[in-house]
Write a protein that holds these residues in place. Structure first.
Motif, PDB file in Angstrom:
ATOM      1  N   ASP A 160       0.827  -1.208   0.000  1.00  0.00           N
ATOM      2  CA  ASP A 160       0.000   0.000   0.000  1.00  0.00           C
ATOM      3  C   ASP A 160       0.862   1.258   0.000  1.00  0.00           C
ATOM      4  N   ALA A 161       1.900   1.274   0.838  1.00  0.00           N
ATOM      5  CA  ALA A 161       2.805   2.429   0.870  1.00  0.00           C
ATOM      6  C   ALA A 161       3.541   2.563  -0.455  1.00  0.00           C
ATOM      7  N   TRP A 162       3.916   1.430  -1.038  1.00  0.00           N
ATOM      8  CA  TRP A 162       4.594   1.439  -2.334  1.00  0.00           C
ATOM      9  C   TRP A 162       3.701   2.091  -3.385  1.00  0.00           C
ATOM     10  N   GLN A 163       2.438   1.668  -3.420  1.00  0.00           N
ATOM     11  CA  GLN A 163       1.510   2.216  -4.416  1.00  0.00           C
ATOM     12  C   GLN A 163       1.285   3.713  -4.213  1.00  0.00           C
ATOM     13  N   GLU A 164       1.163   4.147  -2.974  1.00  0.00           N
ATOM     14  CA  GLU A 164       0.950   5.565  -2.716  1.00  0.00           C
ATOM     15  C   GLU A 164       2.166   6.389  -3.149  1.00  0.00           C
ATOM     16  N   LEU A 165       3.350   5.921  -2.824  1.00  0.00           N
ATOM     17  CA  LEU A 165       4.561   6.614  -3.249  1.00  0.00           C
ATOM     18  C   LEU A 165       4.674   6.633  -4.774  1.00  0.00           C
ATOM     19  N   ARG A 166       4.363   5.528  -5.398  1.00  0.00           N
ATOM     20  CA  ARG A 166       4.455   5.454  -6.863  1.00  0.00           C
ATOM     21  C   ARG A 166       3.475   6.414  -7.522  1.00  0.00           C
ATOM     22  N   GLU A 167       2.267   6.469  -7.016  1.00  0.00           N
ATOM     23  CA  GLU A 167       1.231   7.285  -7.672  1.00  0.00           C
ATOM     24  C   GLU A 167       1.368   8.778  -7.366  1.00  0.00           C
ATOM     25  N   ARG A 168       1.777   9.106  -6.149  1.00  0.00           N
ATOM     26  CA  ARG A 168       1.784  10.529  -5.750  1.00  0.00           C
ATOM     27  C   ARG A 168       3.151  11.208  -5.861  1.00  0.00           C
ATOM     28  N   ILE A 169       4.209  10.412  -5.810  1.00  0.00           N
ATOM     29  CA  ILE A 169       5.550  11.008  -5.807  1.00  0.00           C
ATOM     30  C   ILE A 169       6.334  10.623  -7.052  1.00  0.00           C
ATOM     31  N   PHE A 170       6.467   9.320  -7.289  1.00  0.00           N
ATOM     32  CA  PHE A 170       7.380   8.845  -8.321  1.00  0.00           C
ATOM     33  C   PHE A 170       6.634   8.422  -9.580  1.00  0.00           C
ATOM     34  N   THR A 171       5.766   9.274 -10.071  1.00  0.00           N
ATOM     35  CA  THR A 171       5.063   9.022 -11.310  1.00  0.00           C
ATOM     36  C   THR A 171       6.001   9.387 -12.457  1.00  0.00           C
ATOM     37  N   VAL A 172       6.464   8.384 -13.178  1.00  0.00           N
ATOM     38  CA  VAL A 172       7.466   8.633 -14.219  1.00  0.00           C
ATOM     39  C   VAL A 172       6.957   8.307 -15.617  1.00  0.00           C
ATOM     40  N   ASP A 173       5.669   8.031 -15.763  1.00  0.00           N
ATOM     41  CA  ASP A 173       5.134   7.699 -17.093  1.00  0.00           C
ATOM     42  C   ASP A 173       5.114   8.946 -17.981  1.00  0.00           C
TER      43      ASP A 173
END
Length: 275
Positions: free
Chosen positions: A262-275
């Motif tokens: 869950d923390a991974w997904q939140e960080l990926r979506e809100r911080i490390f969005t690289v698409d």
């Protein structure tokens, strides 16, 4: 687990390299002992090369059938890296992780080693020459910190908290300018982020429960294979930016480490969005 692995002997080998080749040169490098590789912040020293030679010789005795992949060996022969994907057994070594720090006289550097068997990382070691202790893991056996006095401490990622209270590692230097600006702006959402320019110490901090996440874009096997397994054994969720597993032959696709999915997904979506 591959029977050929003697984790204690590997740990002792890293210590030997530090005692004989690294520490005598720390804060004692001559002008000709430091050379630039790709850019001013990508350095190699005489200590890197001498330590790798010692470790390689030791691995030839301990694991004669293993492919040896060292950072400096690959610098001399880039084709060596391509052999990792198909190797039955391989040992991957970073003789000094944090060379820039080492060359600058900072004590944030370490010696890293990973063992890969049939395309899977099965062991990892991170030795701190200054503290003279090891963080190590074998797949399925947890991650452990071994102190100089012989004490052992199991390593765990700390439980995830709210995004605005998270602190972690964010290595943004290998993104293009626009993506770097975007991610640095997004990082305002977390409490604190930094980079010690030394994955060896960053992974150890995570595994000792001092940080909540780590993000890397450039993936060289000597920098991340052992540390990524160590984080998984410490309970972390570890994956590339697209959610896929990080495998030994990957050199791109980024890596994100967090306490849970869950923390991974939140960080990926809100911080490390690289698409």
């Amino acid at each position: 687990m591959t029977a050929a692995i003697d984790i204690a002997a590997l740990a002792n080998l890293l210590q030997e390299a530090a005692v004989e080749e690294i520490l005598p040169r720390f804060r004692n490098l001559g002008d000709g002992d430091i050379r630039m590789k790709t850019e001013a912040i990508d350095l190699v020293t005489e200590a890197d090369e001498a330590a790798e030679r010692l470790i390689r010789k030791g691995i030839e005795g301990l694991m004669p059938d293993a492919l040896f992949v060292g950072e400096e060996s690959v610098a001399a022969d880039p084709a060596l890296l391509d052999q990792l994907k198909d190797a039955d057994l391989a040992v991957i070594v970073d003789p000094i992780d944090g060379t820039f720090n080492f060359a600058s006289g900072l004590s944030l550097f370490g010696v890293m080693l990973a063992v890969v068997s049939k395309g899977e990382t099965v062991a990892g070691l991170i030795y701190d020459p200054i503290g003279n202790d090891w963080a190590l893991c074998e797949k399925g056996s947890g991650a452990w910190l071994y102190r100089t006095d012989g004490a052992q401490e199991q390593m765990f990622m700390r439980p995830s908290g709210p995004l605005e209270q998270m602190i972690g590692i964010a290595n943004t230097g290998f993104f293009d300018l626009e993506m770097r600006r975007k991610i640095l702006s997004n990082l305002a959402e977390v409490r604190l982020f930094t980079s010690y320019r030394c994955a060896a110490h960053e992974y150890r901090l995570l595994g000792q429960g001092h940080m909540d996440f780590a993000m890397y874009n450039k993936l060289m096997p000597w920098d991340h294979l052992g540390g990524a397994l160590m984080m998984q054994e410490a309970g972390a969720h570890v994956a590339r930016f697209d959610g896929s597993p990080y495998l030994p032959h990957h050199t791109a696709g980024g890596l994100l480490v967090a306490a849970d999915e869950d923390a991974w997904q939140e960080l990926r979506e809100r911080i490390f969005t690289v698409d």
